[in-house]
Motif scaffolding. Structure first.
Motif, PDB file in Angstrom:
ATOM      1  N   ILE A 181       0.830  -1.208   0.000  1.00  0.00           N
ATOM      2  CA  ILE A 181       0.000   0.000   0.000  1.00  0.00           C
ATOM      3  C   ILE A 181       0.862   1.255   0.000  1.00  0.00           C
ATOM      4  O   ILE A 181       0.579   2.226  -0.711  1.00  0.00           O
ATOM      5  CB  ILE A 181      -0.948  -0.013   1.215  1.00  0.00           C
ATOM      6  N   THR A 182       1.923   1.249   0.795  1.00  0.00           N
ATOM      7  CA  THR A 182       2.747   2.452   0.939  1.00  0.00           C
ATOM      8  C   THR A 182       3.826   2.562  -0.127  1.00  0.00           C
ATOM      9  O   THR A 182       4.542   3.572  -0.167  1.00  0.00           O
ATOM     10  CB  THR A 182       3.411   2.481   2.329  1.00  0.00           C
ATOM     11  N   SER A 183       3.961   1.563  -0.988  1.00  0.00           N
ATOM     12  CA  SER A 183       4.997   1.614  -2.025  1.00  0.00           C
ATOM     13  C   SER A 183       4.675   2.638  -3.102  1.00  0.00           C
ATOM     14  O   SER A 183       5.559   3.095  -3.819  1.00  0.00           O
ATOM     15  CB  SER A 183       5.176   0.231  -2.663  1.00  0.00           C
ATOM     16  N   GLY A 184       3.394   3.000  -3.228  1.00  0.00           N
ATOM     17  CA  GLY A 184       2.980   3.963  -4.242  1.00  0.00           C
ATOM     18  C   GLY A 184       2.771   3.299  -5.588  1.00  0.00           C
ATOM     19  O   GLY A 184       3.250   2.196  -5.850  1.00  0.00           O
ATOM     20  N   GLY A 185       2.020   3.975  -6.451  1.00  0.00           N
ATOM     21  CA  GLY A 185       1.833   3.482  -7.805  1.00  0.00           C
ATOM     22  C   GLY A 185       0.644   2.575  -8.009  1.00  0.00           C
ATOM     23  O   GLY A 185       0.324   2.233  -9.151  1.00  0.00           O
ATOM     24  N   LEU A 186      -0.023   2.153  -6.933  1.00  0.00           N
ATOM     25  CA  LEU A 186      -1.187   1.290  -7.082  1.00  0.00           C
ATOM     26  C   LEU A 186      -2.434   2.133  -7.334  1.00  0.00           C
ATOM     27  O   LEU A 186      -2.571   3.240  -6.821  1.00  0.00           O
ATOM     28  CB  LEU A 186      -1.400   0.438  -5.828  1.00  0.00           C
ATOM     29  N   ARG A 187      -3.348   1.588  -8.121  1.00  0.00           N
ATOM     30  CA  ARG A 187      -4.605   2.273  -8.379  1.00  0.00           C
ATOM     31  C   ARG A 187      -5.387   2.471  -7.083  1.00  0.00           C
ATOM     32  O   ARG A 187      -5.278   1.676  -6.151  1.00  0.00           O
ATOM     33  CB  ARG A 187      -5.450   1.462  -9.367  1.00  0.00           C
ATOM     34  N   GLU A 188      -6.199   3.532  -7.056  1.00  0.00           N
ATOM     35  CA  GLU A 188      -6.959   3.834  -5.844  1.00  0.00           C
ATOM     36  C   GLU A 188      -7.919   2.712  -5.485  1.00  0.00           C
ATOM     37  O   GLU A 188      -8.110   2.411  -4.300  1.00  0.00           O
ATOM     38  CB  GLU A 188      -7.724   5.147  -6.019  1.00  0.00           C
ATOM     39  N   ASP A 189      -8.539   2.086  -6.498  1.00  0.00           N
ATOM     40  CA  ASP A 189      -9.479   1.007  -6.180  1.00  0.00           C
ATOM     41  C   ASP A 189      -8.746  -0.214  -5.630  1.00  0.00           C
ATOM     42  O   ASP A 189      -9.280  -0.931  -4.770  1.00  0.00           O
ATOM     43  CB  ASP A 189     -10.323   0.638  -7.405  1.00  0.00           C
ATOM     44  N   VAL A 190      -7.513  -0.441  -6.081  1.00  0.00           N
ATOM     45  CA  VAL A 190      -6.719  -1.544  -5.535  1.00  0.00           C
ATOM     46  C   VAL A 190      -6.343  -1.258  -4.086  1.00  0.00           C
ATOM     47  O   VAL A 190      -6.447  -2.133  -3.217  1.00  0.00           O
ATOM     48  CB  VAL A 190      -5.456  -1.780  -6.390  1.00  0.00           C
ATOM     49  N   VAL A 191      -5.925  -0.028  -3.808  1.00  0.00           N
ATOM     50  CA  VAL A 191      -5.564   0.346  -2.435  1.00  0.00           C
ATOM     51  C   VAL A 191      -6.768   0.203  -1.507  1.00  0.00           C
ATOM     52  O   VAL A 191      -6.645  -0.287  -0.377  1.00  0.00           O
ATOM     53  CB  VAL A 191      -5.014   1.786  -2.393  1.00  0.00           C
ATOM     54  N   ALA A 192      -7.946   0.597  -1.982  1.00  0.00           N
ATOM     55  CA  ALA A 192      -9.154   0.481  -1.159  1.00  0.00           C
ATOM     56  C   ALA A 192      -9.432  -0.978  -0.809  1.00  0.00           C
ATOM     57  O   ALA A 192      -9.791  -1.302   0.336  1.00  0.00           O
ATOM     58  CB  ALA A 192     -10.347   1.090  -1.890  1.00  0.00           C
ATOM     59  N   VAL A 193      -9.257  -1.864  -1.776  1.00  0.00           N
ATOM     60  CA  VAL A 193      -9.456  -3.293  -1.527  1.00  0.00           C
ATOM     61  C   VAL A 193      -8.425  -3.801  -0.525  1.00  0.00           C
ATOM     62  O   VAL A 193      -8.754  -4.540   0.413  1.00  0.00           O
ATOM     63  CB  VAL A 193      -9.373  -4.083  -2.850  1.00  0.00           C
ATOM     64  N   LEU A 194      -7.173  -3.403  -0.697  1.00  0.00           N
ATOM     65  CA  LEU A 194      -6.117  -3.874   0.201  1.00  0.00           C
ATOM     66  C   LEU A 194      -6.334  -3.391   1.628  1.00  0.00           C
ATOM     67  O   LEU A 194      -6.051  -4.120   2.587  1.00  0.00           O
ATOM     68  CB  LEU A 194      -4.749  -3.421  -0.314  1.00  0.00           C
ATOM     69  N   ARG A 195      -6.833  -2.180   1.784  1.00  0.00           N
ATOM     70  CA  ARG A 195      -7.107  -1.682   3.141  1.00  0.00           C
ATOM     71  C   ARG A 195      -8.242  -2.484   3.789  1.00  0.00           C
ATOM     72  O   ARG A 195      -8.192  -2.788   4.989  1.00  0.00           O
ATOM     73  CB  ARG A 195      -7.455  -0.194   3.098  1.00  0.00           C
ATOM     74  N   ALA A 196      -9.245  -2.823   3.001  1.00  0.00           N
ATOM     75  CA  ALA A 196     -10.334  -3.647   3.533  1.00  0.00           C
ATOM     76  C   ALA A 196      -9.818  -5.027   3.926  1.00  0.00           C
ATOM     77  O   ALA A 196     -10.162  -5.563   4.988  1.00  0.00           O
ATOM     78  CB  ALA A 196     -11.455  -3.764   2.498  1.00  0.00           C
ATOM     79  N   VAL A 197      -8.976  -5.602   3.069  1.00  0.00           N
ATOM     80  CA  VAL A 197      -8.404  -6.918   3.353  1.00  0.00           C
ATOM     81  C   VAL A 197      -7.516  -6.859   4.595  1.00  0.00           C
ATOM     82  O   VAL A 197      -7.515  -7.781   5.420  1.00  0.00           O
ATOM     83  CB  VAL A 197      -7.608  -7.425   2.136  1.00  0.00           C
ATOM     84  N   SER A 198      -6.758  -5.776   4.739  1.00  0.00           N
ATOM     85  CA  SER A 198      -5.873  -5.640   5.894  1.00  0.00           C
ATOM     86  C   SER A 198      -6.663  -5.706   7.194  1.00  0.00           C
ATOM     87  O   SER A 198      -6.242  -6.355   8.164  1.00  0.00           O
ATOM     88  CB  SER A 198      -5.102  -4.318   5.802  1.00  0.00           C
ATOM     89  N   ASN A 199      -7.813  -5.058   7.228  1.00  0.00           N
ATOM     90  CA  ASN A 199      -8.669  -5.139   8.411  1.00  0.00           C
ATOM     91  C   ASN A 199      -9.189  -6.556   8.616  1.00  0.00           C
ATOM     92  O   ASN A 199      -9.214  -7.067   9.743  1.00  0.00           O
ATOM     93  CB  ASN A 199      -9.841  -4.162   8.272  1.00  0.00           C
ATOM     94  N   GLU A 200      -9.592  -7.191   7.520  1.00  0.00           N
ATOM     95  CA  GLU A 200     -10.143  -8.542   7.651  1.00  0.00           C
ATOM     96  C   GLU A 200      -9.088  -9.558   8.060  1.00  0.00           C
ATOM     97  O   GLU A 200      -9.415 -10.573   8.687  1.00  0.00           O
ATOM     98  CB  GLU A 200     -10.824  -8.966   6.350  1.00  0.00           C
ATOM     99  N   LEU A 201      -7.829  -9.316   7.707  1.00  0.00           N
ATOM    100  CA  LEU A 201      -6.785 -10.244   8.135  1.00  0.00           C
ATOM    101  C   LEU A 201      -6.643 -10.257   9.655  1.00  0.00           C
ATOM    102  O   LEU A 201      -6.271 -11.278  10.240  1.00  0.00           O
ATOM    103  CB  LEU A 201      -5.451  -9.896   7.468  1.00  0.00           C
ATOM    104  N   PHE A 202      -6.934  -9.136  10.308  1.00  0.00           N
ATOM    105  CA  PHE A 202      -6.975  -9.153  11.770  1.00  0.00           C
ATOM    106  C   PHE A 202      -8.108 -10.060  12.241  1.00  0.00           C
ATOM    107  O   PHE A 202      -7.975 -10.775  13.246  1.00  0.00           O
ATOM    108  CB  PHE A 202      -7.150  -7.737  12.317  1.00  0.00           C
ATOM    109  N   ASP A 203      -9.239 -10.030  11.523  1.00  0.00           N
ATOM    110  CA  ASP A 203     -10.342 -10.929  11.858  1.00  0.00           C
ATOM    111  C   ASP A 203      -9.922 -12.389  11.681  1.00  0.00           C
ATOM    112  O   ASP A 203     -10.270 -13.252  12.494  1.00  0.00           O
ATOM    113  CB  ASP A 203     -11.556 -10.641  10.976  1.00  0.00           C
ATOM    114  N   VAL A 204      -9.179 -12.666  10.599  1.00  0.00           N
ATOM    115  CA  VAL A 204      -8.711 -14.031  10.354  1.00  0.00           C
ATOM    116  C   VAL A 204      -7.798 -14.489  11.486  1.00  0.00           C
ATOM    117  O   VAL A 204      -7.918 -15.611  11.996  1.00  0.00           O
ATOM    118  CB  VAL A 204      -7.972 -14.125   9.003  1.00  0.00           C
ATOM    119  N   GLY A 205      -6.877 -13.609  11.894  1.00  0.00           N
ATOM    120  CA  GLY A 205      -5.987 -13.959  12.993  1.00  0.00           C
ATOM    121  C   GLY A 205      -6.752 -14.234  14.277  1.00  0.00           C
ATOM    122  O   GLY A 205      -6.456 -15.191  15.007  1.00  0.00           O
TER     123      GLY A 205
END
Length: 224
Positions: free
Chosen positions: A49-73
């Motif tokens: 996410i912080t590397s830059g260059g990713l599309r905004e819609d991709v970043v939005a998905v990754l942020r949602a997934v990042s939250n859900e990975l805490f749920d998985v853990g």
């Protein structure tokens, strides 16, 4: 809401930790191993996410997934029991459905593959492929825990099993990260694997195969 008042506790200095249901487990326990890999995968997503260059819609998905990975853990650290002391956090089927929908959505604009993909291209793509491999490792560790503890709800004194939906989530997430890694390379094209026998052509057939792969890679770069 979680309230963290102190980061270090000294309670794990003897090699043990507590699962989310407050039961004690060794730090080498297979459940701990599994959700530790999930934590690592989430850290790599942060790098993507912080590397830059990713599309905004991709970043939005990754942020949602990042939250859900805490749920998985949290799910992996909560054994399946019939009567938990409090309601555990579990991965619902809807989360898996959402991953599959994202897979379909982001795949629509991608060209067909003519070879396997190598990590690389853009930094974001490389980080996404790294995250994918860590998620795969987390899935394998989760299945190792499932083989040890089962997938069933425990009604007695036996340790509870592992929620299979958490493992399915990791499987679908690795697919999504593969797709998003390709999306991250839209401007430069996929980095395609050239098999060893084709990297140094020794015959006309091998030479044509390498030219086919190189042409496909050039076409991907121009169409991205």
């Amino acid at each position: 809401m979680v309230n963290l008042t102190r980061i270090y506790t000294r309670t794990g200095d003897a090699g043990s930790t507590r699962l989310s249901d407050m039961s004690v487990a060794r730090k080498t326990d297979l459940r701990v191993e599994a959700y530790g890999h999930v934590d690592e995968a989430n850290a790599v997503l942060g790098m993507a996410i912080t590397s830059g260059g990713l599309r905004e819609d991709v970043v939005a998905v990754l942020r949602a997934v990042s939250n859900e990975l805490f749920d998985v853990g949290a799910d992996l650290s909560n054994p399946l029991v019939a009567e938990p002391k409090w309601e555990p956090l579990r991965i619902p089927p809807e989360s898996i459905d959402r991953l599959e929908a994202w897979c379909d959505e982001f795949s629509e604009s991608l060209p067909d593959l003519v070879s396997f993909i190598l990590p690389g291209g853009t930094p974001g793509a490389a980080y996404l492929h790294l995250a994918r491999t860590v998620v795969r490792r987390a899935e394998r560790a989760g299945w190792a825990a499932a083989e040890a503890y089962g997938l069933e709800v425990s009604a007695g004194d036996e340790p509870g099993g592992v929620n299979p939906l958490a493992l399915t989530y990791l499987n679908r997430l690795s697919d999504l990260l593969f797709i998003l890694g390709r999306v991250a390379n839209e401007g430069v094209g996929d980095v395609l694997w050239v098999p060893g026998k084709d990297r140094e052509p020794v015959g006309e057939r091998a030479r044509r195969q390498r030219e086919k792969i190189e042409k496909a890679q050039d076409d991907l770069g121009r169409s991205s």
